[in-house]
Design an enzyme around this catalytic site. Structure first.
Site, PDB file in Angstrom:
ATOM      1  N   ASP A 315       0.795  -1.222   0.000  1.00  0.00           N
ATOM      2  CA  ASP A 315       0.000   0.000   0.000  1.00  0.00           C
ATOM      3  C   ASP A 315       0.829   1.275   0.000  1.00  0.00           C
ATOM      4  O   ASP A 315       0.322   2.337  -0.374  1.00  0.00           O
ATOM      5  CB  ASP A 315      -0.955   0.002   1.201  1.00  0.00           C
ATOM      6  CG  ASP A 315      -2.147  -0.914   0.986  1.00  0.00           C
ATOM      7  OD1 ASP A 315      -2.295  -1.424  -0.139  1.00  0.00           O
ATOM      8  OD2 ASP A 315      -2.911  -1.131   1.933  1.00  0.00           O
ATOM      9  N   TYR A 399     -10.270  -0.932   2.975  1.00  0.00           N
ATOM     10  CA  TYR A 399      -9.716  -0.901   4.335  1.00  0.00           C
ATOM     11  C   TYR A 399      -9.436   0.526   4.795  1.00  0.00           C
ATOM     12  O   TYR A 399      -9.042   1.392   4.000  1.00  0.00           O
ATOM     13  CB  TYR A 399      -8.411  -1.696   4.402  1.00  0.00           C
ATOM     14  CG  TYR A 399      -8.568  -3.057   5.054  1.00  0.00           C
ATOM     15  CD1 TYR A 399      -8.588  -3.188   6.434  1.00  0.00           C
ATOM     16  CD2 TYR A 399      -8.717  -4.211   4.292  1.00  0.00           C
ATOM     17  CE1 TYR A 399      -8.738  -4.427   7.045  1.00  0.00           C
ATOM     18  CE2 TYR A 399      -8.865  -5.460   4.888  1.00  0.00           C
ATOM     19  CZ  TYR A 399      -8.879  -5.559   6.271  1.00  0.00           C
ATOM     20  OH  TYR A 399      -9.032  -6.778   6.865  1.00  0.00           O
TER      21      TYR A 399
END
EC number: 1.4.3.-
Length: 665
Positions: A315, A399
């Site tokens: 990420d 998320y």
């Protein structure tokens, strides 16, 4: 996804209004415009060139320290910029001097070894690319739906040796059905279908269709009152007040609180940064950490099916998660006497934009700091603990991640990750059942991990640091242990980089003592801080896998390297479609000494998630953290001078032994 741009005045490559106060100050809106103008004036810059990353190119630590000591000139102010030409896929890594308004260096990025982060503009193009392919349209028709009803989720591709992908910019796409604009599509995965997309040629290179499964129909709309149910009516308000205001002071990016002092920073890739963290000990400003930030995170999934085997996301390096930082709100994200900091970054046109309230800082009560009621003297003393909280929240697709740095009155430091949001779902089938939890009718929550790498550029009482591995040792019966109840500890110096790649071991309480090799406390012991690791599995992928090569940092809980300003990212500089071997394996291959050197400690932590039905439709927050505690750093408890709190009936000190007072937890 469009990002708001701040207003900027007209600039040209030779103009910059002012220089920030510190060589390590965050890049300003003026500086982002200056960088954009310098690079856009280059002959190789085209209408399809985009800014994939813009960040501060930090000077060498010794240059900064010499400048702070007044023994050297101010280091040159530089930026690092990764550029991508969307028309050709070619990318470059550039260093720009803001002081001299020039490009210092330009290096072509080899796309066969790794690529610059994926652009938001590339994400936005995915729906149109897929909808233009008759194979995708037919696959959706076969499932009773249309491209207009299916959200295309573009995901990083990894590196799997597919011939047509070598040197190309690739993402892999999964689909999620959305019945209406407010319907959360994560509840309706289109199972058995994925597309591999060439971003430069704007086409699907492979369509994987393993057969039709029913699209889960049950709503996942956690924000719908009908799904939430009757509101809980028994909770009374909690109000947190500080009538005299907060205990911290802020000057620019410099924060002082209790005995702590540090500088805040922010980066599009790393997010929140703490710099120059010092503790005032009897008037002496003692350094603990020069720089602390996340260096990478990987989210690998365990489903080996043909449509999902490739699911693993870096990420930071692939998506630049700092740019998705939330604007925080008082009373919702943060409670109490809050200080907010805005975050300024550059968009893909090189234009600055501001995330309002991107960083939140406040104090929290934290229960008992220390306490004793003495049976002999009648002394009955208690002090309350509090901590300073510096936090951000970022949302990467489904998320939501919160990152909370905690500073305590006794010198303790913690980093806690908070994980919430929605599961990245799949259809639940007989084939994927061994790798997936059933969380709702027909809906699966695939097994996965969240593994964070924290880069801790240590400076415990100075630059000469080392790491000792400390373990509890069980002792067998012997002449000196004739009842078999004795135990002790072992202390092992980690002398070189390769010997310092270690795993945690909760069965012996393994921890790592970061010591100064030149300074001792009054007892003759080295001053130091103890790293207590998070207790979690390392990377679950097979050591021979492509993922293990790319995410090698996650195969160990601890790495220690000799400081090098170029060694900043745990998985390497160019993670998207990397072939592996970059980052920590390359750094530690030199096997440099880390005994009495200027060292960087890297710690891997985070949960392995086997989703529960209770994680659906929105996950209660999960937590993962590590702790740094002073161990021999001080001559005694550094929090003795914390004054007692006032309770309803006076101070938290009771002159009558054995009688309760009102300040206990």
């Amino acid at each position: 996804m469009n990002l708001p741009a701040v207003d900027t005045n007209a600039h040209h490559p030779g103009h910059l209004a002012s220089r920030p106060a510190s060589p390590l100050s965050s890049l300003t809106a003026d500086e982002f415009v200056h960088i954009r103008d310098i690079l856009s004036a280059q002959p190789t810059f085209t209408a399809t060139t985009r800014f994939a990353y813009v960040g501060l190119e930090e000077p060498h630590k010794r240059e900064v320290l010499a400048y702070q000591d007044g023994t050297a000139a101010r280091p040159e102010r530089r930026a690092r910029v990764m550029l991508l030409d969307m028309a050709t896929g070619a990318s470059t890594d550039n260093i720009v001097s803001l002081d001299e308004a020039r490009v210092v260096s330009t290096v072509a990025v080899d796309p066969a070894e790794g690529q610059v982060p994926v652009l938001l503009e590339e994400f936005d193009d995915i729906t149109g690319i897929c909808a233009a392919d008759p194979r995708w349209v037919q696959a959706l028709t076969d499932r009773g739906t249309t491209p207009e009803k299916v959200m295309c989720v573009p995901l990083s591709a990894g590196s799997y040796g597919f011939e047509e992908e070598v040197g190309r910019r690739i993402v892999r796409v999964l689909g999620f059905y959305q019945d209406y604009p407010e319907d959360h599509p994560w509840a309706h995965p289109v199972e058995g279908l994925s597309a591999y997309v060439d971003l430069t040629d704007r086409k699907i290179t492979r369509l994987i269709d393993t057969g039709i499964s029913p699209i889960p129909a049950e709503s996942g709309n956690f924000d719908d009152p009908a799904v939430q149910g009757e509101p809980l009516s028994t909770l009374k308000p909690i109000e947190i007040t500080q009538p005299e205001g907060p205990s911290f002071t802020v000057e620019g990016e410099t924060v002082s609180w209790a005995n702590w002092k540090f500088d805040l920073g922010f980066d599009a890739r790393e997010g929140l940064i703490l710099r120059n963290l010092t503790f005032s000990d009897n008037g002496e400003e003692r350094p603990v950490i020069y720089r602390a930030a996340l260096a990478e995170m990987v989210v690998p999934y365990g489903d080996p099916s043909p449509t999902r085997f490739w699911q693993n996301y870096f990420d930071l390096g692939e998506y630049l998660f700092g740019r998705f930082t939330n604007s925080l709100e008082l009373g919702c994200d943060c409670l109490g006497e809050i200080k907010y900091f805005d975050v300024t970054l550059a968009d893909e046109a090189g234009t600055p934009f501001t995330i309002k309230n991107g960083i939140c800082m406040h104090e929290e009560d934290f229960g008992t700091l220390w306490k004793h009621t003495d049976m002999f003297t009648g002394s009955n003393e208690v002090r309350r603990s509090r901590r300073l909280v510096i936090s951000t929240f970022t949302t990467v697709a489904n998320y939501d991640y919160g990152f909370y740095w905690y500073l305590y009155l006794d010198g303790t430091i913690e980093l806690e990750a908070k994980l919430t949001g929605m599961l990245f779902t799949s259809g639940y089938t007989e084939d994927n059942a061994p790798y997936t939890s059933l969380v709702a009718p027909g809906l699966g929550g695939p097994y996965h991990q969240h593994l964070f790498s924290a880069r801790l550029d240590m400076m415990v009482d100075g630059l000469a640091n080392a790491v000792d591995e400390v373990e509890a040792v069980r002792l067998p019966f012997s002449e000196f242990n004739d009842r078999g109840e004795a135990f002790t500890k072992s202390v092992t110096r980690l002398a070189t980089e390769q010997s310092a790649a270690r795993e945690a071991n909760g069965s012996v309480g393994r921890s790592w003592h970061i010591v100064n090799t030149e300074k001792t406390n009054r007892l003759g012991q080295p001053t130091g801080y103890m790293l207590y690791p998070g207790d979690n599995p390392t990377l679950m992928a097979d050591p021979g896998s492509s993922l293990a090569a790319r995410a090698a940092f996650a195969t160990k809980h601890l790495w220690v390297t000799q400081y090098d300003p170029a060694e900043r990212y745990a998985a390497g500089d160019f993670v998207h479609q990397s072939t592996g071997g970059g980052g920590l394996p390359a750094f530690t291959a030199q096997d440099r000494s880390v005994d009495g050197e200027d060292i960087v400690v890297w710690h891997t932590f985070g949960p392995t998630h086997f989703p529960r039905p209770e994680d659906w439709p929105v996950m209660p927050t999960d937590y993962a953290k590590f702790t740094l505690k002073p161990y021999g750093f001080f001559t005694r408890n550094p929090a003795l001078n914390v004054p007692p709190n006032k309770a309803a009936a006076g101070h938290c000190t009771n002159p009558e032994p054995g009688k309760a007072h009102g300040c206990h937890d």
